[in-house]
Design a protein around this motif. Structure first.
Motif, PDB file in Angstrom:
ATOM      1  N   UNK A 165       0.766  -1.219  -0.049  1.00  0.00           N
ATOM      2  CA  UNK A 165      -0.004   0.041   0.010  1.00  0.00           C
ATOM      3  C   UNK A 165       0.872   1.450   0.152  1.00  0.00           C
ATOM      4  N   UNK A 166       1.821   1.223   0.895  1.00  0.00           N
ATOM      5  CA  UNK A 166       2.773   2.375   0.857  1.00  0.00           C
ATOM      6  C   UNK A 166       3.293   2.616  -0.423  1.00  0.00           C
ATOM      7  N   UNK A 167       3.841   1.803  -1.151  1.00  0.00           N
ATOM      8  CA  UNK A 167       4.650   1.832  -2.262  1.00  0.00           C
ATOM      9  C   UNK A 167       3.545   2.313  -3.463  1.00  0.00           C
ATOM     10  N   UNK A 168       2.472   1.812  -3.406  1.00  0.00           N
ATOM     11  CA  UNK A 168       1.382   2.189  -4.321  1.00  0.00           C
ATOM     12  C   UNK A 168       1.053   3.856  -4.376  1.00  0.00           C
ATOM     13  N   UNK A 169       0.776   4.234  -2.799  1.00  0.00           N
ATOM     14  CA  UNK A 169       0.328   5.311  -2.342  1.00  0.00           C
ATOM     15  C   UNK A 169       1.700   6.648  -2.280  1.00  0.00           C
ATOM     16  N   UNK A 170       2.176   6.193  -1.355  1.00  0.00           N
ATOM     17  CA  UNK A 170       3.486   7.138  -1.032  1.00  0.00           C
ATOM     18  C   UNK A 170       4.572   7.213  -2.114  1.00  0.00           C
ATOM     19  N   UNK A 171       4.863   6.111  -2.964  1.00  0.00           N
ATOM     20  CA  UNK A 171       5.848   5.977  -4.156  1.00  0.00           C
ATOM     21  C   UNK A 171       5.416   6.017  -5.378  1.00  0.00           C
ATOM     22  N   UNK A 172       4.074   6.377  -5.591  1.00  0.00           N
ATOM     23  CA  UNK A 172       3.352   5.999  -6.669  1.00  0.00           C
ATOM     24  C   UNK A 172       3.836   4.984  -7.387  1.00  0.00           C
ATOM     25  N   UNK A 173       4.306   3.795  -7.090  1.00  0.00           N
ATOM     26  CA  UNK A 173       4.517   2.587  -7.793  1.00  0.00           C
ATOM     27  C   UNK A 173       3.063   2.037  -8.445  1.00  0.00           C
ATOM     28  N   UNK A 174       3.383   1.394  -9.477  1.00  0.00           N
ATOM     29  CA  UNK A 174       2.439   0.673 -10.252  1.00  0.00           C
ATOM     30  C   UNK A 174       2.396  -0.746  -9.515  1.00  0.00           C
ATOM     31  N   UNK A 175       1.673  -0.903  -8.728  1.00  0.00           N
ATOM     32  CA  UNK A 175       1.315  -2.225  -8.173  1.00  0.00           C
ATOM     33  C   UNK A 175       0.422  -3.268  -9.044  1.00  0.00           C
ATOM     34  N   UNK A 176       0.950  -4.344  -9.548  1.00  0.00           N
ATOM     35  CA  UNK A 176       0.232  -5.251 -10.342  1.00  0.00           C
ATOM     36  C   UNK A 176       0.718  -6.645 -10.229  1.00  0.00           C
ATOM     37  N   UNK A 177       0.147  -7.445 -11.185  1.00  0.00           N
ATOM     38  CA  UNK A 177       0.524  -8.782 -10.975  1.00  0.00           C
ATOM     39  C   UNK A 177       1.898  -9.249 -12.039  1.00  0.00           C
ATOM     40  N   UNK A 178       2.519 -10.454 -11.804  1.00  0.00           N
ATOM     41  CA  UNK A 178       3.473 -10.991 -12.698  1.00  0.00           C
ATOM     42  C   UNK A 178       2.867 -11.038 -14.025  1.00  0.00           C
ATOM     43  N   UNK A 179       1.715 -11.419 -13.933  1.00  0.00           N
ATOM     44  CA  UNK A 179       1.350 -11.865 -15.430  1.00  0.00           C
ATOM     45  C   UNK A 179       0.787 -10.582 -16.133  1.00  0.00           C
ATOM     46  N   UNK A 180       0.283  -9.443 -15.549  1.00  0.00           N
ATOM     47  CA  UNK A 180      -0.161  -8.039 -16.009  1.00  0.00           C
ATOM     48  C   UNK A 180       0.944  -7.346 -16.098  1.00  0.00           C
ATOM     49  N   UNK A 181       2.228  -7.605 -15.595  1.00  0.00           N
ATOM     50  CA  UNK A 181       3.440  -6.568 -15.539  1.00  0.00           C
ATOM     51  C   UNK A 181       3.795  -6.207 -17.054  1.00  0.00           C
ATOM     52  N   UNK A 182       3.743  -4.839 -17.303  1.00  0.00           N
ATOM     53  CA  UNK A 182       4.245  -4.273 -18.575  1.00  0.00           C
ATOM     54  C   UNK A 182       5.758  -4.516 -18.905  1.00  0.00           C
ATOM     55  N   UNK A 183       5.992  -5.201 -19.864  1.00  0.00           N
ATOM     56  CA  UNK A 183       7.328  -5.450 -20.286  1.00  0.00           C
ATOM     57  C   UNK A 183       7.849  -4.387 -21.470  1.00  0.00           C
ATOM     58  N   UNK A 184       6.935  -3.676 -22.035  1.00  0.00           N
ATOM     59  CA  UNK A 184       7.530  -2.961 -23.075  1.00  0.00           C
ATOM     60  C   UNK A 184       6.497  -1.555 -22.952  1.00  0.00           C
TER      61      UNK A 184
END
Length: 184
Positions: A165-184
């Motif tokens: 939660x902190x990474x998503x909110x405070x660090x604006x990280x994109x929190x996703x799943x391995x399958x949905x992780x963008x690689x391009x």
């Protein structure tokens, strides 16, 4: 020779070469067993997509150790089945660290900037420690961060969820799943 990435992102595998011989190893091993398939799948997809893969691993205060010794020591631990599938490919960059953050007194920042890699995908362990601190250090250095929540292992589930939660909110990280992780 390490191939040059054809894009601006890197997959960073954090601390997966572990002997699991510390006080909280049982909880961590259980979590790694659950998340390892997603880590391996994402690492393999990144390899196929030409994404730069960088392993950053604790040296466990063995100051003369490098990639070969850290891999060998981890495989000799009590649970090599948690290590062998995620061993670094021969051409993956390998950086040794001594503390929690992948940036703390390592050459990673220099390498990323030199290679033009501004988007970082973090996988590995421990969510509420090294992943969290690395995401914060990446954020303050103006890197974009993605965390594949099913490809990071934890010791304490409640702290791991708070860290996500902190990474998503405070660090604006994109929190996703391995399958949905963008690689391009």
């Amino acid at each position: 020779m390490v191939s040059q990435p054809d894009q601006d992102r890197a997959l960073i595998v954090v601390d997966m070469l572990n002997r699991y011989e510390h006080a909280d190893a049982d909880a961590l091993r259980r979590s790694v067993a659950e998340t390892l398939p997603a880590m391996v799948e994402l690492r393999d997809r990144a390899l196929a997509a030409g994404v730069q893969i960088i392993y950053v691993n604790d040296n466990y205060h063995e100051w003369a150790d490098g990639r070969a010794e850290i891999c060998e020591r981890a495989l000799a631990g009590p649970d090599p089945a948690l290590v062998e599938p995620i061993l670094p490919p021969a051409d993956a960059a390998f950086i040794v660290k001594a503390r929690h953050s992948i940036f703390f007194e390592t050459q990673l920042d220099y390498m990323l900037r030199r290679e033009g890699l501004g988007r970082l995908i973090l996988i590995g362990q421990v969510t509420e420690q090294c992943i969290l601190y690395s995401a914060l250090d990446a954020y303050v250095r103006h890197f974009e961060v993605t965390v594949a929540r099913d490809a990071v292992a934890h010791i304490h589930p409640d702290l791991a969820q708070a860290a996500i939660t902190m990474m998503g909110v405070n660090m604006r990280a994109d929190i996703t799943t391995a399958r949905d992780c963008p690689l391009s």
